[in-house]
Design an enzyme around this catalytic site. Structure first.
Site, PDB file in Angstrom:
ATOM      1  N   HIS A   1      -7.385  -8.037   0.591  1.00 33.27           N
ATOM      2  CA  HIS A   1      -6.106  -7.407   0.221  1.00 33.27           C
ATOM      3  C   HIS A   1      -5.515  -8.049  -1.039  1.00 33.27           C
ATOM      4  O   HIS A   1      -5.367  -9.275  -1.116  1.00 33.27           O
ATOM      5  CB  HIS A   1      -5.111  -7.535   1.389  1.00 33.27           C
ATOM      6  CG  HIS A   1      -3.770  -6.929   1.098  1.00 33.27           C
ATOM      7  ND1 HIS A   1      -3.381  -5.699   1.586  1.00 33.27           N
ATOM      8  CD2 HIS A   1      -2.733  -7.369   0.342  1.00 33.27           C
ATOM      9  CE1 HIS A   1      -2.153  -5.424   1.159  1.00 33.27           C
ATOM     10  NE2 HIS A   1      -1.744  -6.428   0.393  1.00 33.27           N
TER      11      HIS A   1
ATOM     12  N   GLU B   1      -6.008 -12.101   4.619  1.00 36.90           N
ATOM     13  CA  GLU B   1      -7.029 -11.052   4.433  1.00 36.90           C
ATOM     14  C   GLU B   1      -7.701 -11.218   3.073  1.00 36.90           C
ATOM     15  O   GLU B   1      -7.076 -10.993   2.037  1.00 36.90           O
ATOM     16  CB  GLU B   1      -6.369  -9.656   4.514  1.00 36.90           C
ATOM     17  CG  GLU B   1      -5.707  -9.393   5.859  1.00 36.90           C
ATOM     18  CD  GLU B   1      -4.945  -8.064   5.920  1.00 36.90           C
ATOM     19  OE1 GLU B   1      -4.765  -7.400   4.889  1.00 36.90           O
ATOM     20  OE2 GLU B   1      -4.526  -7.714   7.036  1.00 36.90           O
TER      21      GLU B   1
ATOM     22  N   ASP C   1      -7.293  -2.727  -1.016  1.00 39.38           N
ATOM     23  CA  ASP C   1      -8.214  -3.460  -0.144  1.00 39.38           C
ATOM     24  C   ASP C   1      -9.584  -3.236  -0.765  1.00 39.38           C
ATOM     25  O   ASP C   1     -10.045  -2.084  -0.876  1.00 39.38           O
ATOM     26  CB  ASP C   1      -8.180  -2.913   1.281  1.00 39.38           C
ATOM     27  CG  ASP C   1      -6.863  -3.208   1.986  1.00 39.38           C
ATOM     28  OD1 ASP C   1      -6.125  -4.097   1.535  1.00 39.38           O
ATOM     29  OD2 ASP C   1      -6.588  -2.550   3.015  1.00 39.38           O
TER      30      ASP C   1
ATOM     31  N   HIS D   1       0.843  -1.214   0.000  1.00 41.46           N
ATOM     32  CA  HIS D   1       0.000   0.000   0.000  1.00 41.46           C
ATOM     33  C   HIS D   1       0.873   1.258   0.000  1.00 41.46           C
ATOM     34  O   HIS D   1       0.530   2.254  -0.637  1.00 41.46           O
ATOM     35  CB  HIS D   1      -0.884   0.051   1.252  1.00 41.46           C
ATOM     36  CG  HIS D   1      -2.050  -0.886   1.231  1.00 41.46           C
ATOM     37  ND1 HIS D   1      -3.153  -0.687   0.454  1.00 41.46           N
ATOM     38  CD2 HIS D   1      -2.291  -2.015   1.939  1.00 41.46           C
ATOM     39  CE1 HIS D   1      -4.039  -1.655   0.672  1.00 41.46           C
ATOM     40  NE2 HIS D   1      -3.527  -2.480   1.569  1.00 41.46           N
TER      41      HIS D   1
HETATM   42  C1  LIG Z   1      -4.258  -3.217   7.621  1.00 41.22           C
HETATM   43  C2  LIG Z   1      -4.776  -4.029   6.469  1.00 41.22           C
HETATM   44  N1  LIG Z   1      -5.876  -3.366   5.845  1.00 41.22           N
HETATM   45  C3  LIG Z   1      -3.683  -4.296   5.460  1.00 41.22           C
HETATM   46  O1  LIG Z   1      -3.646  -3.694   4.420  1.00 41.22           O
HETATM   47  N2  LIG Z   1      -2.761  -5.207   5.817  1.00 41.22           N
HETATM   48  C4  LIG Z   1      -1.643  -5.518   4.964  1.00 41.22           C
HETATM   49  C5  LIG Z   1      -0.934  -6.763   5.427  1.00 41.22           C
HETATM   50  C6  LIG Z   1      -0.656  -4.357   4.886  1.00 41.22           C
HETATM   51  O2  LIG Z   1      -0.519  -3.601   5.852  1.00 41.22           O
HETATM   52  O3  LIG Z   1       0.024  -4.289   3.849  1.00 41.22           O
HETATM   53 ZN   LIG Z   2      -4.406  -4.120   2.406  1.00 42.75          ZN
END
Ligand SMILES: C[C@@H](N)C(=O)N[C@H](C)C(=O)O
Ligand SMILES: [Zn+2]
Length: 169
Positions: free
Chosen positions: A150, A147, A90, A83
């Site tokens: 993601h 997740e 997401d 990100h």
């Molecule tokens: C925090 C969650 N929405 C997320 O994106 N987790 C992944 C592992 C990240 O932080 O890259």
């Molecule tokens: Zn994410």
């Protein structure tokens, strides 16, 4: 067609406070093109994509890590999340009218029910997750195990980490 529900611009997230000034989805140009193409694909199948998060500043990643220092659910800011590189999304499926589609957990539910290798879920949920995963994979997005929402765009884990704020100005 797609919808935005940028949770980190609201208090409806696991830190329970807004982390972004502006609810927008920013991505590297190549990644943005891929999500636009994916949105046409899903639209043809009767779904819209609804984005919870796109580019995330590194300073926000640090805030998240302070709350949940578990790399299964929050990437370690010492390494940086995809990100932070503008190359992860997401996302969930919605109907074309924007109604939610059952995925088994809310966004950022950090537990087994959100894991993509957990098949102990209603058939409808498993089918919806399969539609989302297959479509995103077709456009070169990879899943992570923990997740369902993601997706990392291919070959971007070495792209530069950024910390520009998400501002509406
Ligand atoms: C925090 C969650 N929405 C997320 O994106 N987790 C992944 C592992 C990240 O932080 O890259
Ligand atoms: Zn994410």
């Amino acid at each position: 067609m797609f919808y935005l529900d940028i949770r980190y611009a609201t208090a409806n997230n696991f830190l329970k406070e807004p982390l972004y000034d502006c609810a927008k989805c920013l991505l590297l140009p190549e990644v943005a093109e891929a999500v636009i193409n994916a949105s046409y694909y899903f639209c043809d199948r009767g779904y819209a994509l609804k984005f919870f998060d796109c580019y995330r500043p590194l300073s926000v990643q640090k805030q998240m890590w302070e709350k949940v220092p578990n790399p299964i659910y929050v990437a370690d800011p010492a390494v940086g999340s995809v990100h932070n590189r503008g190359a992860a999304v997401d996302v969930t499926l919605a109907t074309l009218e924007g109604e939610p589609v059952a995925m088994g957990t809310d966004y950022d539910f950090f537990g087994k029910a959100a894991h993509i290798d957990n098949f102990n879920l209603p058939e409808e949920v498993l089918a919806n997750r399969k539609v989302l995963q297959e479509g995103m994979l077709y456009f070169s997005f990879a899943t992570i195990q923990s997740e369902w929402w993601h997706f990392n765009y291919k070959n971007k884990s070495g792209a530069p980490v950024m910390d520009a704020p998400l501002s509406c100005k």
